[in-house]
Write a protein that holds these residues in place. Structure first.
Motif, PDB file in Angstrom:
ATOM      1  N   LYS A   1       8.068   6.703   5.495  1.00  0.00           N
ATOM      2  CA  LYS A   1       9.097   7.017   4.482  1.00  0.00           C
ATOM      3  C   LYS A   1       8.757   7.327   3.098  1.00  0.00           C
ATOM      4  CE  LYS A   1      12.657   5.045   7.337  1.00  0.00           C
ATOM      5  NZ  LYS A   1      13.719   3.957   7.577  1.00  0.00           N
ATOM      6  N   VAL A   2       7.588   6.838   2.467  1.00  0.00           N
ATOM      7  CA  VAL A   2       7.121   6.825   1.222  1.00  0.00           C
ATOM      8  C   VAL A   2       7.071   8.179   0.847  1.00  0.00           C
ATOM      9  CG1 VAL A   2       5.214   6.160  -0.194  1.00  0.00           C
ATOM     10  CG2 VAL A   2       5.742   4.919   1.637  1.00  0.00           C
ATOM     11  N   SER A   3       7.675   8.322  -0.586  1.00  0.00           N
ATOM     12  CA  SER A   3       7.858   9.650  -1.012  1.00  0.00           C
ATOM     13  C   SER A   3       6.777   9.939  -1.722  1.00  0.00           C
ATOM     14  CB  SER A   3       9.046   9.784  -1.910  1.00  0.00           C
ATOM     15  OG  SER A   3       9.126  10.838  -2.787  1.00  0.00           O
ATOM     16  N   PRO A   4       6.136  11.212  -1.643  1.00  0.00           N
ATOM     17  CA  PRO A   4       5.086  11.668  -2.580  1.00  0.00           C
ATOM     18  C   PRO A   4       5.203  11.754  -3.911  1.00  0.00           C
ATOM     19  CG  PRO A   4       5.749  13.399  -1.212  1.00  0.00           C
ATOM     20  CD  PRO A   4       6.518  12.255  -0.511  1.00  0.00           C
ATOM     21  N   VAL A   5       6.545  12.125  -4.148  1.00  0.00           N
ATOM     22  CA  VAL A   5       6.835  12.148  -5.761  1.00  0.00           C
ATOM     23  C   VAL A   5       6.923  10.857  -6.101  1.00  0.00           C
ATOM     24  CG1 VAL A   5       8.676  12.747  -7.118  1.00  0.00           C
ATOM     25  CG2 VAL A   5       8.261  14.025  -5.130  1.00  0.00           C
ATOM     26  N   ALA A   6       7.232   9.933  -5.478  1.00  0.00           N
ATOM     27  CA  ALA A   6       7.298   8.531  -6.128  1.00  0.00           C
ATOM     28  C   ALA A   6       5.815   8.210  -6.237  1.00  0.00           C
ATOM     29  CB  ALA A   6       8.026   7.476  -5.247  1.00  0.00           C
ATOM     30  N   ALA A   7       4.805   8.378  -5.423  1.00  0.00           N
ATOM     31  CA  ALA A   7       3.558   8.088  -5.589  1.00  0.00           C
ATOM     32  C   ALA A   7       2.661   8.586  -6.681  1.00  0.00           C
ATOM     33  CB  ALA A   7       2.567   8.301  -4.303  1.00  0.00           C
ATOM     34  N   VAL A   8       3.470  10.052  -6.995  1.00  0.00           N
ATOM     35  CA  VAL A   8       2.663  10.539  -8.155  1.00  0.00           C
ATOM     36  C   VAL A   8       3.397  10.238  -9.585  1.00  0.00           C
ATOM     37  CG1 VAL A   8       2.666  13.015  -9.427  1.00  0.00           C
ATOM     38  CG2 VAL A   8       2.283  12.849  -6.616  1.00  0.00           C
TER      39      VAL A   8
ATOM     40  N   ILE B   1       1.369   9.778   9.271  1.00  0.00           N
ATOM     41  CA  ILE B   1       1.021   8.724   8.518  1.00  0.00           C
ATOM     42  C   ILE B   1       1.568   7.410   9.604  1.00  0.00           C
ATOM     43  CG2 ILE B   1       2.301   7.087   7.016  1.00  0.00           C
ATOM     44  CD1 ILE B   1       0.606   9.100   5.535  1.00  0.00           C
ATOM     45  N   VAL B   2       2.375   7.765  10.607  1.00  0.00           N
ATOM     46  CA  VAL B   2       2.919   7.037  11.772  1.00  0.00           C
ATOM     47  C   VAL B   2       1.602   6.556  12.577  1.00  0.00           C
ATOM     48  CG1 VAL B   2       4.100   6.854  13.895  1.00  0.00           C
ATOM     49  CG2 VAL B   2       5.335   7.582  11.724  1.00  0.00           C
ATOM     50  N   ARG B   3       0.757   7.737  12.830  1.00  0.00           N
ATOM     51  CA  ARG B   3      -0.186   7.666  13.848  1.00  0.00           C
ATOM     52  C   ARG B   3      -1.413   6.853  13.015  1.00  0.00           C
ATOM     53  NH1 ARG B   3      -2.559  13.019  16.068  1.00  0.00           N
ATOM     54  NH2 ARG B   3      -3.818  11.601  17.004  1.00  0.00           N
ATOM     55  N   PHE B   4      -1.477   7.182  11.706  1.00  0.00           N
ATOM     56  CA  PHE B   4      -2.515   6.689  11.089  1.00  0.00           C
ATOM     57  C   PHE B   4      -2.337   4.943  11.074  1.00  0.00           C
ATOM     58  CE2 PHE B   4      -4.455   4.400   7.219  1.00  0.00           C
ATOM     59  CZ  PHE B   4      -5.436   5.239   6.999  1.00  0.00           C
ATOM     60  N   VAL B   5      -0.922   4.372  10.839  1.00  0.00           N
ATOM     61  CA  VAL B   5      -0.731   2.943  10.594  1.00  0.00           C
ATOM     62  C   VAL B   5      -0.882   2.386  11.985  1.00  0.00           C
ATOM     63  CG1 VAL B   5       1.076   1.291  10.475  1.00  0.00           C
ATOM     64  CG2 VAL B   5       0.866   3.146   8.936  1.00  0.00           C
TER      65      VAL B   5
ATOM     66  N   GLU C   1       6.638   1.932  -4.938  1.00  0.00           N
ATOM     67  CA  GLU C   1       7.288   1.000  -3.969  1.00  0.00           C
ATOM     68  C   GLU C   1       8.311   2.008  -3.404  1.00  0.00           C
ATOM     69  OE1 GLU C   1       6.769   0.221  -7.133  1.00  0.00           O
ATOM     70  OE2 GLU C   1       5.504  -1.610  -7.077  1.00  0.00           O
ATOM     71  N   VAL C   2       8.592   1.638  -2.014  1.00  0.00           N
ATOM     72  CA  VAL C   2       9.445   2.260  -1.178  1.00  0.00           C
ATOM     73  C   VAL C   2      10.983   1.927  -1.852  1.00  0.00           C
ATOM     74  CG1 VAL C   2      10.680   2.473   1.134  1.00  0.00           C
ATOM     75  CG2 VAL C   2       8.228   1.955   0.809  1.00  0.00           C
ATOM     76  N   SER C   3      11.630   3.067  -2.358  1.00  0.00           N
ATOM     77  CA  SER C   3      12.968   2.808  -2.920  1.00  0.00           C
ATOM     78  C   SER C   3      13.942   2.456  -2.067  1.00  0.00           C
ATOM     79  CB  SER C   3      13.104   4.087  -3.530  1.00  0.00           C
ATOM     80  OG  SER C   3      13.315   5.130  -2.636  1.00  0.00           O
ATOM     81  N   GLN C   4      14.796   1.551  -2.592  1.00  0.00           N
ATOM     82  CA  GLN C   4      15.736   0.902  -1.804  1.00  0.00           C
ATOM     83  C   GLN C   4      16.945   0.932  -2.493  1.00  0.00           C
ATOM     84  OE1 GLN C   4      14.815  -3.302  -0.842  1.00  0.00           O
ATOM     85  NE2 GLN C   4      13.317  -2.374   0.745  1.00  0.00           N
ATOM     86  N   HIS C   5      17.992   1.263  -1.934  1.00  0.00           N
ATOM     87  CA  HIS C   5      19.374   1.495  -2.567  1.00  0.00           C
ATOM     88  C   HIS C   5      19.863  -0.051  -2.955  1.00  0.00           C
ATOM     89  CE1 HIS C   5      23.386   2.608  -3.835  1.00  0.00           C
ATOM     90  NE2 HIS C   5      24.005   1.754  -2.884  1.00  0.00           N
ATOM     91  N   VAL C   6      20.169  -0.249  -4.307  1.00  0.00           N
ATOM     92  CA  VAL C   6      20.738  -1.644  -4.665  1.00  0.00           C
ATOM     93  C   VAL C   6      22.147  -1.540  -4.734  1.00  0.00           C
ATOM     94  CG1 VAL C   6      20.373  -3.658  -6.362  1.00  0.00           C
ATOM     95  CG2 VAL C   6      18.474  -2.103  -5.764  1.00  0.00           C
TER      96      VAL C   6
ATOM     97  N   ARG D   1       0.714  -1.003   0.219  1.00  0.00           N
ATOM     98  CA  ARG D   1      -0.080   0.110   0.066  1.00  0.00           C
ATOM     99  C   ARG D   1       0.663   1.180  -0.074  1.00  0.00           C
ATOM    100  NH1 ARG D   1      -2.747  -0.720   5.175  1.00  0.00           N
ATOM    101  NH2 ARG D   1      -4.074   0.956   4.594  1.00  0.00           N
ATOM    102  N   THR D   2       1.960   1.180  -0.637  1.00  0.00           N
ATOM    103  CA  THR D   2       3.079   2.347  -0.615  1.00  0.00           C
ATOM    104  C   THR D   2       2.085   3.417  -1.284  1.00  0.00           C
ATOM    105  OG1 THR D   2       4.247   1.327  -2.143  1.00  0.00           O
ATOM    106  CG2 THR D   2       4.984   0.859  -0.188  1.00  0.00           C
ATOM    107  N   LYS D   3       1.703   2.853  -2.521  1.00  0.00           N
ATOM    108  CA  LYS D   3       1.252   4.227  -3.137  1.00  0.00           C
ATOM    109  C   LYS D   3      -0.036   4.930  -2.382  1.00  0.00           C
ATOM    110  CE  LYS D   3      -0.855   5.176  -7.791  1.00  0.00           C
ATOM    111  NZ  LYS D   3      -1.216   4.284  -9.217  1.00  0.00           N
ATOM    112  N   PHE D   4      -0.647   4.150  -1.718  1.00  0.00           N
ATOM    113  CA  PHE D   4      -1.986   4.849  -0.893  1.00  0.00           C
ATOM    114  C   PHE D   4      -1.158   5.947   0.037  1.00  0.00           C
ATOM    115  CE2 PHE D   4      -3.940   4.643   3.258  1.00  0.00           C
ATOM    116  CZ  PHE D   4      -5.168   5.357   2.864  1.00  0.00           C
ATOM    117  N   PHE D   5      -0.219   5.267   0.792  1.00  0.00           N
ATOM    118  CA  PHE D   5       0.590   6.344   1.897  1.00  0.00           C
ATOM    119  C   PHE D   5       1.122   7.260   1.009  1.00  0.00           C
ATOM    120  CE2 PHE D   5       0.635   2.232   4.184  1.00  0.00           C
ATOM    121  CZ  PHE D   5      -0.320   2.419   5.033  1.00  0.00           C
ATOM    122  N   GLY D   6       2.019   7.170  -0.091  1.00  0.00           N
ATOM    123  CA  GLY D   6       2.375   8.322  -0.946  1.00  0.00           C
ATOM    124  C   GLY D   6       1.219   9.426  -1.354  1.00  0.00           C
TER     125      GLY D   6
END
Length: 775
Positions: A379-386, A300-304, A391-396, A283-288
């Motif tokens: 930590k979900v970025s609003p830019v990523a959602a738009v 967001i923390v309180r919501f979860v 997905e929560v970005s992870q450094h590979v 649900r990362t898109k929803f939180f974004g």
């Protein structure tokens, strides 16, 4: 919408399927705590009732305290009732008789039989110095009734009394003294003491009004009246059940309930947190999008967290209800099927402490478990959602290693190890289950040692020599062995505190004989050495480990003119009577050493279909020797052992179920969170078979890491329990529990298969285009 929190009920309805496993985990955690604590309260109430019946309804007894001081304490304290108490001829060796039978004299007040000991009464308490009450057994023993006159023979004269009543007291004690008990009032008792020059040794039994805070009440009493441990004797059985005993062995039981609480709390945190992590990942898109419309990270923390607590509204009542109903069912089974010591279990009682404990563990577990997923969602970025990359970005840092493994296997391992927190939670879930399994395995071995009658060689009926001599004819054993329905019968010869030399030092030993059947049964208890050397007419013996025995293989024991060698040491067997080391030899060796051929004890194990006629034949063959029928006691102990065993494995089964459901849910949620990745892989040519292998590799990675950690930690705990408790008290050696480990591996394998099947099938059945477009 007044706030973002108003979305919680709507989100709960929309994502009801995704949160189903989380709610199941909450229900199971609450159910476990509620049922365990409810059963603990029911058992405590039952045991308290039994303790009051067996030991009396009193809390403390004042002794070695002057009468006036004791009476002052009783008057000034919060005492519900009390009784003065004194006794003469308790050991039946001072020469007090009625009709040629031993009697024990008790000086008591009316509250002692009526309220402290709660004896069923016929007639009344002695109202004057010429009346006495007798044990109910006296009616048959002397053929007397209320109103009859009796004569008490004392060492310094005879006294006549009228019977005022009968008390249904301790029948076993009356059998031991071969007589009955006589209850007198204070005046009559003092007259007996004066006539025979007996010094008073008065005690005062006290039952306090309030049973809450008893430990503090007793401590204050000691301090106020300058009393010590010699002045106050506790009713340990009752106070232990009430949590007020100063006895350390009793106090050691209380942390067990707390340990169960903590174990379930940790288990619940692992399971629920893992489920919520997977839920948030989908649900990362929803939180974004929430961040896009102005929600802060803290919101967001309180919501979860509040969304998780919202699940408790239905999960906790369901868990509490299931726990209470389970408690009722178990109480019914224990009371009407198992019986024995469980016949006083309450029926359909509701444990407030059990329900409150279940509710607390549900709320606390969810609150703690929600911490990590809430931070992840924030930590979900609003830019990523738009942008559509929700997905929560992870450094590979590196790609999956495919040098030694196929690409699908490497990717599965990479998916499992890439999310460190999820790997830790999954590893912890498996490890906790394995540690519990191995710990309970060791505890069951301890219970087996504490309840020796669960052994297949524990006799149902035993015939013993009245003077503990080897005087029972060997022919008796032969005749019993031929009776139809006998499973086995074996004889034992023994000499207690027999003179011997141990490694050249003059000592005594408790010398026993074992027949071949007993030797065969002892093979499983060999701690060290070679048992085969002891068979037949040999110069070898075996030693049984105990606190009195420091013998080891190779030690020399000289009995008479013969020198024998210890061939092996057993971890369990016959116990020491005199406090000397226990030595066992074969029957042939025993007869050569002592010249005796007859038995001191014959033990009989009955078959399931034996007739009462056959049992009566065994009693007839006893012929003046002491005979004990242990069938009822053996059945009770066996019932208690299986109750503990079923409870332990039931607890493990539920913990295992939570773990299996957790890995199934985590793998399924992980697949759902990466569904676009799997779609892309299938689009570029990955086969369905390879996708299944990739999911399987992920599940096996979780299971392998948990199994390694769990088995290592579990074996350490298993070894610790054995060394500190079992070996130190019962002897023996620690062995790796191969059977338990095999069961663990089997359970883990089954959980992996179940975890892989559903998500892999779902991916295979979805068209590639649908998989790529899945949100």
């Amino acid at each position: 919408m007044k706030s973002y929190l108003s979305l919680i009920p709507i989100s709960a309805k929309v994502h009801r399927r995704q949160s189903r496993m989380t709610r199941i985990c909450i229900i199971l955690a609450v159910f476990l705590v509620t049922s365990i604590f409810s059963m603990a309260e029911m058992w405590t109430e039952s045991e308290t009732t039994v303790m009051r019946q067996n030991h009396g309804d009193w809390h403390i007894s004042l002794q070695n305290v002057p009468d006036d001081k004791a009476e002052q304490i009783i008057v000034n304290s919060d005492v519900a009732f009390s009784s003065w108490y004194d006794a003469i001829n308790v050991d039946a060796d001072k020469g007090y008789y009625i009709g040629g039978k031993n009697v024990t004299l008790y000086g008591v007040e009316e509250t002692y039989p009526a309220r402290i000991m709660n004896y069923p009464t016929e007639g009344s308490y002695p109202q004057n110095e010429k009346e006495v009450a007798l044990s109910a057994d006296a009616k048959e023993l002397w053929g007397v009734k209320i109103g009859d006159n009796i004569t008490l023979n004392t060492p310094d004269g005879d006294l006549k009394y009228t019977i005022s009543g009968f008390y249904d007291d301790d029948t076993e004690f009356n059998k031991i003294i071969d007589g009955a008990c006589v209850y007198m009032n204070r005046v009559a008792f003092n007259e007996v003491c004066s006539l025979n020059g007996v010094a008073h040794n008065s005690q005062f039994y006290i039952r306090f009004e309030k049973e809450s805070g008893l430990k503090k009440t007793i401590a204050n009493l000691k301090q106020q009246y300058n009393l010590n441990a010699e002045n106050i004797k506790e009713n340990t059985g009752v106070l232990g059940m009430l949590g007020a005993s100063s006895n350390e062995s009793v106090d050691g039981l209380y942390p067990l309930a707390a340990a169960c609480f903590v174990i379930i709390l940790i288990s619940g945190v692992f399971m629920i947190s893992s489920c919520m992590n997977s839920n948030v990942a989908q649900r990362t898109k929803f939180f974004g999008m929430m961040r896009c419309i102005g929600a802060s990270k803290q919101q967001i923390v309180r919501f979860v967290r509040l969304e998780a607590l919202n699940w408790c509204k239905t999960a906790i009542p369901i868990g509490c209800a299931l726990g209470t109903v389970t408690c009722w069912i178990l109480c019914l089974i224990l009371r009407f099927l198992v019986k024995g010591e469980w016949v006083d279990m309450p029926l359909f009682a509701v444990s407030i402490s059990g329900i409150l404990s279940g509710a607390v563990v549900g709320i606390v577990t969810v609150f703690i478990a929600a911490h990590s997923p809430a931070k992840q969602a924030a930590k979900v970025s609003p830019v990523a959602a738009v942008s559509g990359n929700a997905e929560v970005s992870q450094h590979v840092g590196r790609a999956a290693k495919t040098r030694f493994l196929k690409v699908e296997t490497s990717l599965g391992i990479h998916h499992a190890t890439g999310a460190k927190k999820n790997l830790l939670l999954m590893t912890g879930s498996f490890a906790l289950m394995i540690v519990l399994f191995l710990a309970f395995s060791a505890c069951l071995d301890l219970v087996h040692k504490l309840l020796p009658s669960v052994s297949s060689f524990t006799p149902d009926i035993s015939i013993a020599s009245p003077d503990d001599s080897n005087s029972i004819d060997r022919g008796v054993l032969e005749e019993i062995s031929e009776i139809s329905g006998i499973d086995s019968a074996y004889g034992t010869m023994f000499n207690i505190a027999y003179p011997a030399e141990i490694n050249g030092e003059g000592k005594t030993v408790d010398l026993y004989s074992y027949g071949d059947a007993m030797m065969d049964s002892a093979k499983k208890s060999v701690a060290s050495g070679d048992l085969s050397k002891v068979y037949g007419n040999s110069r070898y013996v075996l030693a049984i480990y105990s606190e009195y025995t420091s013998l080891d293989v190779g030690d020399k024991i000289k009995i008479g003119e013969e020198e024998l060698e210890v061939a092996c040491v057993l971890s369990e067997g016959v116990g020491s009577v005199s406090g000397s080391p226990v030595i066992v030899c074969s029957e042939e060796t025993y007869m050569r050493l002592t010249g005796e051929r007859n038995y001191a004890l014959i033990s009989v194990v009955l078959g399931k279909d034996i007739s009462e006629a056959s049992v009566n034949r065994i009693f007839d063959l006893a012929d003046g020797n002491l005979i004990n029928d242990n069938r009822e006691e053996k059945s009770d102990v066996n019932g208690s052992y299986w109750v503990f065993r079923l409870a332990a494995y039931g607890f493990l089964a539920i913990i295992s179920l939570i773990t299996v459901l957790n890995i199934m849910n985590s793998i399924s949620m992980g697949v759902s969170a990466r569904i676009k990745q799997y779609g892309a892989m299938r689009a570029v040519g990955m086969e369905s078979r390879q996708v299944t292998k990739m999911v399987a590799a992920e599940a096996i990675t979780y299971a392998a890491s948990g199994a390694i950690v769990g088995i290592v930690l579990g074996l350490m705990l298993h070894h610790l329990i054995y060394v500190k408790i079992i070996i130190s008290h019962f002897g023996g050696t620690w062995k790796i529990p191969a059977t338990s480990i095999a069961m663990i591996v089997l359970l883990i394998s089954v959980s992996c298969i179940l975890a892989v099947h559903a998500p892999a099938k779902r991916i295979r059945n979805m068209p590639i285009t649908a998989t790529i477009n899945e949100l």
